[in-house]
Design a protein around this motif. Structure first.
Motif, short mmCIF file in Angstrom:
data_model
loop_
_atom_site.label_atom_id
_atom_site.label_comp_id
_atom_site.label_asym_id
_atom_site.label_seq_id
_atom_site.Cartn_x
_atom_site.Cartn_y
_atom_site.Cartn_z
N ARG A 73 0.82 -1.23 0.00
CA ARG A 73 0.00 0.00 0.00
C ARG A 73 0.85 1.27 0.00
NH1 ARG A 73 -4.10 1.88 4.87
NH2 ARG A 73 -4.80 3.83 3.92
N ASP A 74 1.91 1.30 0.80
CA ASP A 74 2.71 2.52 0.91
C ASP A 74 3.33 2.91 -0.44
OD1 ASP A 74 2.05 2.74 3.55
OD2 ASP A 74 3.94 1.93 4.30
N ALA A 75 3.80 1.92 -1.16
CA ALA A 75 4.40 2.20 -2.48
C ALA A 75 3.36 2.79 -3.43
CB ALA A 75 5.01 0.93 -3.06
N ALA A 76 2.14 2.26 -3.35
CA ALA A 76 1.07 2.76 -4.22
C ALA A 76 0.67 4.18 -3.82
CB ALA A 76 -0.13 1.82 -4.16
N ILE A 77 0.61 4.44 -2.53
CA ILE A 77 0.29 5.81 -2.06
C ILE A 77 1.35 6.79 -2.55
CG2 ILE A 77 0.15 7.28 -0.01
CD1 ILE A 77 -1.15 4.92 1.48
N ALA A 78 2.60 6.36 -2.53
CA ALA A 78 3.68 7.26 -2.97
C ALA A 78 3.48 7.69 -4.43
CB ALA A 78 5.03 6.57 -2.80
N VAL A 79 3.00 6.78 -5.26
CA VAL A 79 2.74 7.12 -6.68
C VAL A 79 1.59 8.13 -6.78
CG1 VAL A 79 2.07 6.23 -8.94
CG2 VAL A 79 3.61 4.90 -7.48
N LEU A 80 0.53 7.90 -6.01
CA LEU A 80 -0.60 8.83 -6.02
C LEU A 80 -0.14 10.23 -5.61
CD1 LEU A 80 -3.28 6.59 -4.22
CD2 LEU A 80 -3.17 7.10 -6.66
N ARG A 81 0.66 10.29 -4.55
CA ARG A 81 1.11 11.60 -4.05
C ARG A 81 2.04 12.29 -5.04
NH1 ARG A 81 1.89 9.94 2.33
NH2 ARG A 81 -0.34 9.89 2.80
N ARG A 82 2.86 11.50 -5.70
CA ARG A 82 3.77 12.09 -6.68
C ARG A 82 2.98 12.72 -7.83
NH1 ARG A 82 7.16 7.55 -8.76
NH2 ARG A 82 7.11 7.06 -6.54
N TYR A 83 1.93 12.02 -8.25
CA TYR A 83 1.08 12.55 -9.33
C TYR A 83 0.44 13.87 -8.90
CZ TYR A 83 -2.75 12.63 -12.81
OH TYR A 83 -3.63 12.97 -13.81
N ALA A 84 -0.14 13.88 -7.71
CA ALA A 84 -0.81 15.10 -7.22
C ALA A 84 0.20 16.23 -7.06
CB ALA A 84 -1.52 14.81 -5.91
N ALA A 85 1.36 15.92 -6.49
CA ALA A 85 2.36 16.96 -6.23
C ALA A 85 2.90 17.55 -7.52
CB ALA A 85 3.50 16.38 -5.39
N SER A 86 2.90 16.75 -8.59
CA SER A 86 3.43 17.23 -9.86
C SER A 86 2.37 17.94 -10.69
CB SER A 86 4.02 16.06 -10.66
OG SER A 86 2.97 15.19 -11.07
N GLY A 87 1.19 18.16 -10.09
CA GLY A 87 0.14 18.89 -10.80
C GLY A 87 -0.66 18.03 -11.75
N GLY A 88 -0.62 16.72 -11.56
CA GLY A 88 -1.39 15.82 -12.42
C GLY A 88 -2.88 16.15 -12.38
N GLU A 89 -3.53 16.06 -13.53
CA GLU A 89 -4.94 16.46 -13.62
C GLU A 89 -5.85 15.48 -12.87
OE1 GLU A 89 -6.18 17.45 -17.60
OE2 GLU A 89 -8.31 17.35 -17.08
N ILE A 90 -6.74 16.02 -12.06
CA ILE A 90 -7.77 15.22 -11.38
C ILE A 90 -9.03 15.34 -12.24
CG2 ILE A 90 -8.97 14.79 -9.22
CD1 ILE A 90 -5.87 14.58 -9.00
N TYR A 91 -9.28 14.31 -13.05
CA TYR A 91 -10.24 14.42 -14.16
C TYR A 91 -11.67 14.01 -13.78
CZ TYR A 91 -8.55 9.71 -14.00
OH TYR A 91 -8.18 8.50 -13.53
N ASN A 92 -12.14 14.39 -12.59
CA ASN A 92 -13.53 14.10 -12.26
C ASN A 92 -14.48 14.77 -13.26
OD1 ASN A 92 -12.90 12.70 -9.83
ND2 ASN A 92 -12.59 14.66 -8.80
N ALA A 93 -15.63 14.14 -13.47
CA ALA A 93 -16.63 14.75 -14.34
C ALA A 93 -17.03 16.12 -13.79
CB ALA A 93 -17.87 13.84 -14.43
N GLY A 94 -17.09 17.08 -14.68
CA GLY A 94 -17.51 18.42 -14.27
C GLY A 94 -16.43 19.22 -13.58
N ALA A 95 -15.21 18.66 -13.51
CA ALA A 95 -14.13 19.36 -12.80
C ALA A 95 -13.81 20.70 -13.44
CB ALA A 95 -12.88 18.49 -12.76
N GLY A 96 -14.05 20.79 -14.75
CA GLY A 96 -13.71 22.03 -15.44
C GLY A 96 -14.86 23.04 -15.51
#
Lengths: 192, 192
Positions: A168-191
């Motif tokens: 789990r920790d390794a997977a969380i690290a990938v999620l956090r890296r994406y968010a920290a790098s400004g990765g798009e959170i593509y929820n419907a209606g986000a824009g």
């Protein structure tokens, strides 16, 4: 309206094919989880999609059958989650929409969302290994949908084995890296 | 393992393109429902898939944006439900995975299954019209999955309008015709 030959096409990025050119067997649950997490990490590093990876293995032998990454933004299709891609490519490889007779295991870098739980149900895959938890994915902003209160029980009641929190920790690290790098959170209606 | 260019491809049968060559506007909810049911009926008549059809319209104008039919058996992909096909083709037509800014309405010949509820959630479609009920689909043998107790409330809580039972009897007739003609009920593990 679409033209005279409407079609839906989802292609894996080239780097995935390169990674899979020499597939190893993954004999343990942890190895299968790390393979899926590695796909997620590479998807972020290559900028080819969201921070999610998945792979389908023969449960007994650990032989890799198919792999997928999140391709929502690159394909322009909201259904192109890593699990849907991996399960679809497994079905293509085996020539059938019903994987049940092959006793396969899906490793996914994060717990399946609402849609992917249903996709797992229809696919015939018999076992699921998940790494990051639903709450870890929601923590970076993705709206995973209206899932059953206990999704593991819901799948198990349908004869699908579930193992959670693997690496789990390794997977969380990938999620956090994406968010920290400004990765798009593509929820419907986000824009909106 | 898949070859060097793994891809997922779903194509509409040719008869759909022919049907859509002269699309009309469907200004009422009933007209939109009948269009989806007609697609389901033609899918059965042509033998191109399960007894399900769906279409995406501009909610205000009734202009047709995309259409889909169930293609699970012909594509060999368990995710190829009519709703996923129609929503994906709408996303392709509009060039984005997020339909929310376009204020679109999905008409589906039967209540969405577990997977398709999640697909609707991610797609950004703002309104759903359903014809046959979940129980009507289960009555001919399809396992629609672990849906929320009140799926209409679940979607409405997320800002998605829902209208049910529109032309329900016509949609049930298509389901029964499929079952009576020996149409395959492609649940996972059905062939075990």
């Amino acid at each position: 309206m679409e033209g005279s030959d409407p079609r839906i096409e989802i292609r894996l990025p080239l780097w995935v094919a390169e990674k899979l050119a020499h597939p190893a067997c993954a004999s343990t649950v942890a190895e299968r989880a790390r393979f899926a997490i590695d796909l997620a990490a590479l998807n972020v590093a290559h900028g080819t999609g969201g921070p999610f990876g998945a792979a389908v293995f023969e449960r007994a032998s650990g032989k890799l059958v198919a792999a997928g990454v999140n391709l929502v933004l690159s394909s322009g299709l909201s259904c192109a989650h890593a699990e849907v891609v991996a399960l679809s490519l497994a079905q293509r490889a085996l020539g059938t929409p019903d994987l049940a007779p092959f006793d396969l295991e899906l490793a996914t870098s994060a717990e399946p969302c609402w849609m992917c739980l249903g996709a797992i149900h229809w696919s015939g895959v018999r076992s699921v290994i998940a790494s990051a938890r639903d709450e870890d994915v929601r923590a970076i902003g993705f709206d995973e949908g209206a899932k059953p209160a206990d999704w593991t029980a819901t799948l198990r009641e349908r004869g699908i084995a579930v193992t959670i929190d693997v690496e789990r920790d390794a997977a969380i690290a990938v999620l956090r890296r994406y968010a920290a790098s400004g990765g798009e959170i593509y929820n419907a209606g986000a824009g909106d």
